[in-house]
Design a protein around this motif. Structure first.
Motif, PDB file in Angstrom:
ATOM      1  N   SER A 159       5.926  -2.170  -6.879  1.00 30.63           N
ATOM      2  CA  SER A 159       5.046  -2.922  -5.782  1.00 30.63           C
ATOM      3  C   SER A 159       4.849  -1.921  -4.535  1.00 30.63           C
ATOM      4  O   SER A 159       3.713  -1.992  -3.964  1.00 30.63           O
ATOM      5  N   VAL A 160       5.849  -1.416  -4.052  1.00 31.09           N
ATOM      6  CA  VAL A 160       5.629  -0.416  -2.873  1.00 31.09           C
ATOM      7  C   VAL A 160       4.639   0.834  -3.143  1.00 31.09           C
ATOM      8  O   VAL A 160       3.934   1.246  -2.256  1.00 31.09           O
ATOM      9  N   ALA A 161       5.088   1.313  -4.293  1.00 31.61           N
ATOM     10  CA  ALA A 161       4.050   2.364  -4.654  1.00 31.61           C
ATOM     11  C   ALA A 161       2.697   2.110  -4.759  1.00 31.61           C
ATOM     12  O   ALA A 161       1.889   2.917  -4.232  1.00 31.61           O
ATOM     13  N   ILE A 162       2.465   1.028  -5.482  1.00 25.63           N
ATOM     14  CA  ILE A 162       1.061   0.456  -5.497  1.00 25.63           C
ATOM     15  C   ILE A 162       0.597   0.138  -3.962  1.00 25.63           C
ATOM     16  O   ILE A 162      -0.687   0.449  -3.702  1.00 25.63           O
ATOM     17  N   ASP A 163       1.167  -0.522  -3.389  1.00 30.21           N
ATOM     18  CA  ASP A 163       0.618  -0.780  -1.989  1.00 30.21           C
ATOM     19  C   ASP A 163       0.568   0.678  -1.138  1.00 30.21           C
ATOM     20  O   ASP A 163      -0.550   0.359  -0.515  1.00 30.21           O
ATOM     21  N   ASP A 164       1.315   1.442  -1.238  1.00 26.13           N
ATOM     22  CA  ASP A 164       1.031   2.556  -0.429  1.00 26.13           C
ATOM     23  C   ASP A 164      -0.174   3.306  -0.911  1.00 26.13           C
ATOM     24  O   ASP A 164      -0.956   3.694  -0.091  1.00 26.13           O
ATOM     25  N   HIS A 165      -0.273   3.224  -2.187  1.00 24.46           N
ATOM     26  CA  HIS A 165      -1.579   3.765  -2.811  1.00 24.46           C
ATOM     27  C   HIS A 165      -2.982   3.083  -2.377  1.00 24.46           C
ATOM     28  O   HIS A 165      -3.967   3.535  -1.430  1.00 24.46           O
ATOM     29  N   GLU A 166      -2.671   1.695  -2.571  1.00 24.58           N
ATOM     30  CA  GLU A 166      -4.014   1.102  -2.360  1.00 24.58           C
ATOM     31  C   GLU A 166      -4.412   0.649  -0.762  1.00 24.58           C
ATOM     32  O   GLU A 166      -5.507   0.802  -0.529  1.00 24.58           O
ATOM     33  N   MET A 167      -3.267   0.883   0.054  1.00 13.35           N
ATOM     34  CA  MET A 167      -3.485   0.760   1.538  1.00 13.35           C
ATOM     35  C   MET A 167      -3.714   2.093   2.178  1.00 13.35           C
ATOM     36  O   MET A 167      -3.866   2.015   3.458  1.00 13.35           O
ATOM     37  N   GLY A 168      -3.534   3.118   1.570  1.00 11.53           N
ATOM     38  CA  GLY A 168      -3.605   4.542   2.048  1.00 11.53           C
ATOM     39  C   GLY A 168      -2.543   4.803   2.996  1.00 11.53           C
ATOM     40  O   GLY A 168      -2.610   5.552   4.049  1.00 11.53           O
ATOM     41  N   LEU A 169      -1.403   4.646   2.591  1.00 12.22           N
ATOM     42  CA  LEU A 169      -0.257   4.524   3.868  1.00 12.22           C
ATOM     43  C   LEU A 169       0.116   5.806   3.560  1.00 12.22           C
ATOM     44  O   LEU A 169       0.252   6.382   2.721  1.00 12.22           O
ATOM     45  N   THR A 170       0.447   6.578   4.815  1.00 14.26           N
ATOM     46  CA  THR A 170       0.921   7.833   4.832  1.00 14.26           C
ATOM     47  C   THR A 170       2.502   7.914   5.345  1.00 14.26           C
ATOM     48  O   THR A 170       2.842   9.103   5.206  1.00 14.26           O
ATOM     49  N   HIS A 171       2.885   6.974   6.200  1.00 13.65           N
ATOM     50  CA  HIS A 171       4.151   6.893   6.713  1.00 13.65           C
ATOM     51  C   HIS A 171       4.911   5.603   6.481  1.00 13.65           C
ATOM     52  O   HIS A 171       4.214   4.665   6.973  1.00 13.65           O
ATOM     53  N   VAL A 172       6.029   5.767   6.080  1.00 12.21           N
ATOM     54  CA  VAL A 172       6.596   4.309   6.008  1.00 12.21           C
ATOM     55  C   VAL A 172       7.922   4.261   6.649  1.00 12.21           C
ATOM     56  O   VAL A 172       8.957   5.423   6.448  1.00 12.21           O
ATOM     57  N   LEU A 173       8.203   3.276   7.209  1.00 10.51           N
ATOM     58  CA  LEU A 173       9.335   3.183   8.022  1.00 10.51           C
ATOM     59  C   LEU A 173      10.159   1.870   7.280  1.00 10.51           C
ATOM     60  O   LEU A 173       9.758   0.812   7.357  1.00 10.51           O
TER      61      LEU A 173
END
Length: 179
Positions: A159-173
């Motif tokens: 789920s987090v991999a999909i979210d990171d991709h879909e939302m264009g996340l570049t930095h995660v805390l």
């Protein structure tokens, strides 16, 4: 928060609630309150993963259709031994049509613990954790937001991999539990 401001980024809070067994219901509001306080009311978006299940299901179905994921019904102890030894289970060799049927059955026929959806990887990978790991499972527990409406849940790694991709996340805390 200052980092996001400096680079004209967005501060997105993701509430990872795809494990119905392990949800502290008051946390939904507590996380919102704490995020607002921490950012001086500058949270750009709050994403609750249980509201995104359809997206995860679509990705899982695409992987099954491509032959990149399979529904595994192997005994978990035998599977772990096989995986540790670099051996593949028979489930990964089934035809795509059979995998599509098995994936559909996860939503209404298979029982909790009977099957999992695995990502097909290099079964000889030097890191055993990267060998055909689970990405979706059946969980019949009552979810505080979804009730018993859903029974197939993505694992966090999916789920987090999909979210990171879909939302264009570049930095995660990550939260304290990931320290």
């Amino acid at each position: 928060y200052e980092y996001a401001k400096m680079y004209e980024g967005k501060f997105i809070v993701r509430i990872e609630d795809t494990n119905p067994d392990n949800i502290y219901e008051p946390a939904y509001e507590l996380i919102k309150e704490d995020s607002s306080w921490l950012t001086d009311n500058n949270v750009s978006q709050i994403v609750i993963q249980s509201n995104r299940l359809g997206i995860y299901y679509d990705y899982a179905e695409k992987l099954v259709d491509m032959g990149k994921a399979y529904v595994c019904d192997c005994n978990i102890d035998k599977w772990r031994k096989m995986k540790a030894e670099g051996g593949a289970c028979k489930c990964g060799d089934l035809e795509i049509k059979e995998q599509q049927i098995r994936y559909a059955k996860m939503f209404n026929e298979y029982a909790e613990g009977e099957v999992v959806l695995k990502l097909k990887t290099d079964i000889q990978h030097k890191n055993p954790a990267m060998r055909d790991f689970s990405i979706m499972r059946i969980n019949e527990h009552v979810h505080p937001k979804k009730g018993k409406q859903n029974r197939v849940w993505p694992l966090m790694v999916f789920s987090v991999a999909i979210d990171d991709h879909e939302m264009g996340l570049t930095h995660v805390l990550n939260g304290k539990e990931h320290a």
